[in-house]
Scaffold this active site. Structure first.
Site, PDB file in Angstrom:
ATOM      1  N   GLU A  63       0.832  -1.205   0.000  1.00  0.00           N
ATOM      2  CA  GLU A  63       0.000   0.000   0.000  1.00  0.00           C
ATOM      3  C   GLU A  63       0.864   1.252   0.000  1.00  0.00           C
ATOM      4  O   GLU A  63       0.693   2.156  -0.818  1.00  0.00           O
ATOM      5  CB  GLU A  63      -0.909  -0.028   1.232  1.00  0.00           C
ATOM      6  CG  GLU A  63      -1.484   1.286   1.673  1.00  0.00           C
ATOM      7  CD  GLU A  63      -1.782   1.299   3.172  1.00  0.00           C
ATOM      8  OE1 GLU A  63      -0.967   1.836   3.949  1.00  0.00           O
ATOM      9  OE2 GLU A  63      -2.840   0.773   3.558  1.00  0.00           O
ATOM     10  N   ASP A 116      -5.294  -4.074  -2.826  1.00  0.00           N
ATOM     11  CA  ASP A 116      -5.228  -2.628  -3.059  1.00  0.00           C
ATOM     12  C   ASP A 116      -3.792  -2.186  -3.315  1.00  0.00           C
ATOM     13  O   ASP A 116      -3.546  -1.316  -4.156  1.00  0.00           O
ATOM     14  CB  ASP A 116      -5.851  -1.843  -1.905  1.00  0.00           C
ATOM     15  CG  ASP A 116      -5.042  -1.884  -0.625  1.00  0.00           C
ATOM     16  OD1 ASP A 116      -4.445  -2.952  -0.318  1.00  0.00           O
ATOM     17  OD2 ASP A 116      -4.998  -0.868   0.092  1.00  0.00           O
TER      18      ASP A 116
END
Length: 330
Positions: free
Chosen positions: A53, A110
């Site tokens: 991330e 993500d």
């Protein structure tokens, strides 16, 4: 004849100049705090570990700042240290003090999405096809390993392992990075990305829980289609879910999906907005939003915050949210 030519040149220059051209100070402050010489971003609020991330966040910032040298260091460290050669995705967490810094072989979708999106942007900015080729490999791996159909929806699982429980799947709505999915759809013309966007929005429209009517950090989608807060986590809209309105606004500032967020934020004065809410008990955090959380609130409420200032009070996550809000405002 020269004036129109000059005007055209100025317009072209303004398009090419980075949106961060006036926020160089914020990017330099961010790098000074969180960027290590080897190319990794440290999470100062979490024992100086690194995550995909954070690598993805910083890669996006570096492209926007036209900082190719830093981008290349970020990408080279990520690719050489975190790449899972078995599936083409990335180990989600790196802990420098462990004997095996990547003991957990799972990915975080993500993080993979953010990295792939930054690589696409890097090719657009610096005209190097190696970046977009790498991006295509990641998005292909995501479709193969993280995207499934479940309960009538196309969904992206948070990781390859541990989230498809057969009778339910666990989703993290803050992993619905709509602007990135749109970029992948525009590049590949694959229907899967458009389905993820459409179904992600459908799901978010049904995820609101409790009086707050907001999604929790982790949500279970049951086989029959029912959505409930995931059992293994506190039923809170908290530090994960705060990214939901960020990515919605980044994708479409007029989205009706922002309405429940505006309603919830709007009942508090800016400085008295609780940092989280438990949607089951309606209990509020005993401390208030500050830093990056407030920046997301401002973006959601249509109050542009302009160039961020990264202060010593900001840990990695707060600083990252501030920078991402600034990117979204562009």
């Amino acid at each position: 004849m020269r004036k129109p030519a000059c005007a055209a040149l100025l317009v072209m220059m303004s398009v090419l100049v980075s949106p961060f051209s006036h926020a160089g100070q914020a990017w330099e402050q961010y790098k000074a705090r969180f960027f290590m010489p080897d190319g990794r971003i440290v999470d100062t609020g979490n024992g100086n570990v690194s995550h995909t991330e954070g690598q993805g966040f910083a890669m996006l910032m570096a492209v926007a700042s036209d900082d190719k040298a830093t981008f290349d260091k970020l990408w080279q460290w990520t690719d050489s240290t975190l790449k899972n050669k078995d599936n083409g995705l990335f180990y989600w967490r790196y802990n420098p003090v462990e004997a095996n810094p990547v003991a957990d072989k799972n990915n975080a979708s993500d993080g993979d999405v953010l990295i792939a999106w930054a690589l696409l942007k890097a090719d657009a900015r610096w005209h190097d096809k190696r970046y977009s080729t790498a991006s295509d490999s990641i998005t292909k791996a995501l479709i193969a390993h993280n995207v499934i159909r479940y309960a009538g929806y196309r969904v992206m699982l948070p990781g390859v392992q541990g989230f498809n429980l057969n009778s339910e799947v666990v989703l993290n709505p803050s992993y619905f990075v709509f602007p990135a999915w749109q970029a992948f759809a525009d590049r590949s013309h694959l229907q899967v990305w458009r389905e993820l966007i459409q179904d992600g929005q459908r799901l978010l429209g049904k995820m609101g829980s409790g009086k707050a009517n907001l999604p929790t950090d982790w949500v279970s989608l049951e086989a029959g289609g029912k959505l409930v807060p995931a059992k293994a986590w506190a039923p809170r809209m908290s530090y994960d879910a705060i990214r939901v309105p960020l990515y919605i606004a980044w994708f479409d500032k007029q989205s009706p999906l922002l309405t429940p967020w505006r309603t919830w934020f709007g009942q508090f004065s800016r400085e008295q907005t609780p940092a989280w809410v438990n949607v089951t008990t309606n209990e509020y955090a005993p401390y208030m939003m500050e830093g990056g959380l407030l920046a997301v609130r401002d973006l959601t409420m249509g109050q542009a915050s302009g160039e961020p200032e990264i202060t010593t009070k900001d840990d990695y996550y707060s600083a990252s949210l501030k920078m991402l809000v600034w990117l979204a405002e562009q």
